[in-house]
Design a protein around this motif. Structure first.
Motif, short mmCIF file in Angstrom:
data_model
loop_
_atom_site.label_atom_id
_atom_site.label_comp_id
_atom_site.label_asym_id
_atom_site.label_seq_id
_atom_site.Cartn_x
_atom_site.Cartn_y
_atom_site.Cartn_z
N GLY A 52 55.56 7.31 -9.55
CA GLY A 52 57.00 8.09 -9.04
C GLY A 52 57.90 7.08 -8.95
N VAL A 53 57.36 5.75 -8.72
CA VAL A 53 58.56 4.87 -8.53
C VAL A 53 59.31 4.37 -10.09
N PHE A 54 58.32 4.04 -10.67
CA PHE A 54 58.89 3.63 -12.18
C PHE A 54 59.57 4.73 -12.87
N ALA A 55 59.12 5.92 -12.45
CA ALA A 55 59.71 7.25 -13.17
C ALA A 55 61.08 7.27 -12.68
N ARG A 60 62.78 -2.47 -14.11
CA ARG A 60 63.32 -3.59 -13.23
C ARG A 60 63.81 -3.00 -12.08
N GLY A 61 64.41 -1.59 -12.04
CA GLY A 61 64.48 -1.04 -10.71
C GLY A 61 63.44 -0.96 -9.52
N ALA A 62 62.28 -0.95 -9.95
CA ALA A 62 61.37 -0.56 -9.30
C ALA A 62 60.74 -1.98 -8.45
N THR A 63 60.27 -1.70 -7.29
CA THR A 63 59.91 -2.95 -6.53
C THR A 63 58.51 -2.82 -6.00
N LEU A 64 57.71 -3.93 -6.14
CA LEU A 64 56.38 -3.94 -5.62
C LEU A 64 56.33 -3.48 -4.09
N ASP A 65 57.40 -3.84 -3.26
CA ASP A 65 57.24 -3.53 -1.89
C ASP A 65 57.40 -1.79 -1.81
N ARG A 66 58.21 -1.29 -2.79
CA ARG A 66 58.56 0.05 -2.50
C ARG A 66 57.04 0.91 -3.19
N ILE A 67 56.33 0.38 -4.26
CA ILE A 67 55.17 0.92 -4.58
C ILE A 67 54.16 0.89 -3.53
N LEU A 79 48.50 -6.38 -4.85
CA LEU A 79 48.22 -7.23 -5.95
C LEU A 79 46.89 -7.80 -6.04
N TYR A 80 46.08 -7.47 -5.32
CA TYR A 80 44.64 -7.69 -5.46
C TYR A 80 43.98 -6.86 -6.39
#
Lengths: 239, 239
Positions: A52-55, A60-67, A79-80
């Motif tokens: 959903g986030v990447f789409a 670049r706009g997606a962030t790990l925090d958001r995911i 990240l594990y």
DNA sequence: TAACATTTTTACCGGCTGGTCAAATATTCA
DNA sequence: TGAATATTTGACCAGCCGGTAAAAATGTTA
């Protein structure tokens, strides 16, 4: 051929291929590890959230925090399971490419042109409705210059397109199909069908529909049938 | 000079209310300012640079550093001309929307359906070739959920579509056009034409063309003519 | 040329971002 | 059970990000 991560996708698409090679997690060994129950569910949860986030935001706009937050998980925990952001993205893309190719693969040289092309359009439109986020993920990747899948595009996809274009060309030569560039005919089918996923916001707003209303797919199907089959097939000599 | 975006810049530099008046300085009041030579060239330079970055990376993916560097300018200097990132984006979008609407506006109720629709397709395809970055900027905005232009879509665009769809419907009722949902016919034209800008990377890779090779537009034009005009118009009764 | 306005640069900031690490906790299984 | 393993957490980091402030440099004009 298959990325290690591709396996992870099978969970999301609920085909269960027996688990085998996977060396994603835990720092060290190359040794293939059996996946844990927890691993399976969490990887699926992450991919589902990331899709959903990447789409919506692009790579670049997606962030790990958001995911992570969408997956209801802490960032280090995420990240594990995936070493970095790119690994998640590639896992999604890899899993997607099979879905993408399947409908085209099914076009058969021995079938009736009308039925084959009509079936292809139906399948593509179905995928657009069933996997709109995947479609937008793909669109974002292309818009960004296809940094992760240019190889796929110029090898596997090109090969398949050339192959199927040859079939279409034979139909044209037989007078079963209006003369046209077969590869561009495929482009037209891709664009019209994917449009309903990629530009669904625009479609809905222009049609005056609510946010989750998918009812336009019926009209879309009819339109595309008229457009591509109504005349393109076999009746071109009417002019 | 590529973009016609400059008109969107009315709200950029401070609050410039309708221009043209050269005011005597009055204490405290915001006076409309004439644009400097430097201002004009630098704003253009920034928009030109930002267009490429936003088109490729999307709003969130684009960074001011990258835009500044593409504009050959320091970031604070860039921010002297545009108050923030969003202002640049909006300036680009605003300038784009006029380009976007123009071709559809030109469809005339009194013209010949074949010529009108054919002309519309030609104009759209022309814009796809002339403004591919603008097209990708637009695509990115839609993919992100149209946060900046949803109002435009559901008012101005919807109104124009309704208006032109009514014209198409009349042609259908007259038997000059194959029965179909006119709004979806427009969607089909949008998607097929914009595809050549938005997915140009894919198109080129699949066709085996080089990075800057635009030669496929000729084939595209022919394909779309066959698809939309070959049979859609007036010959639907062949079946 | 001197006064003034515009433009550019330097230095900086707080929060976000992708990512690491080691310790703490939960799970599995002999 | 308890040892081995798998998972989760919190604390942290360096660099990036959008943005600001103010001085310095440049341009304009009387």
């Amino acid at each position: 051929m298959r990325s290690t991560i591709h396996k992870a996708m099978s969970d999301i698409k609920k085909e269960s291929i027996p688990p085998a090679t996977q060396a994603v997690a835990s720092g060290g060994g190359m040794s293939p590890k059996q996946k844990t129950r927890i691993q399976i569910t969490n990887e699926a949860k992450i991919l589902e959230a990331a899709l959903g986030v990447f789409a919506q935001e692009g790579f670049r706009g997606a962030t790990l925090d958001r995911i992570a937050s969408a997956a209801d998980m802490s960032k280090p925990n995420l990240l594990y399971y995936f070493k970095n952001k790119e690994k998640i993205h590639i896992a999604l893309l890899t899993g997607l490419l099979d879905i993408w190719l399947a409908p085209l693969s099914e076009i058969s040289a021995t079938g009736d042109p009308m039925l084959e092309i009509g079936g292809y359009i139906k399948r593509k439109l179905e995928i657009s409705r069933e996997y709109p986020r995947e479609s937008r993920l793909f669109a974002n990747e292309i818009l960004a210059g296809a940094p992760h899948i240019s190889d796929f595009l110029q090898t596997k996809l090109k090969k398949l397109v050339d192959e199927k274009a040859a079939i279409l060309q034979r139909w044209i030569d037989n007078g079963q199909l209006a003369p046209c560039d077969p590869r561009h005919l495929l482009f037209a089918i891709w664009s019209t069908t994917q449009h309903y996923a990629d530009f669904s916001v625009q479609v809905r707003l222009v049609l005056g529909l609510e946010s989750e209303d998918n009812s336009y797919y019926g009209e879309a199907s009819q339109m595309l049938e008229t457009l591509f089959l109504g005349q393109l097939i076999r009746t071109y000599h009417c002019n």
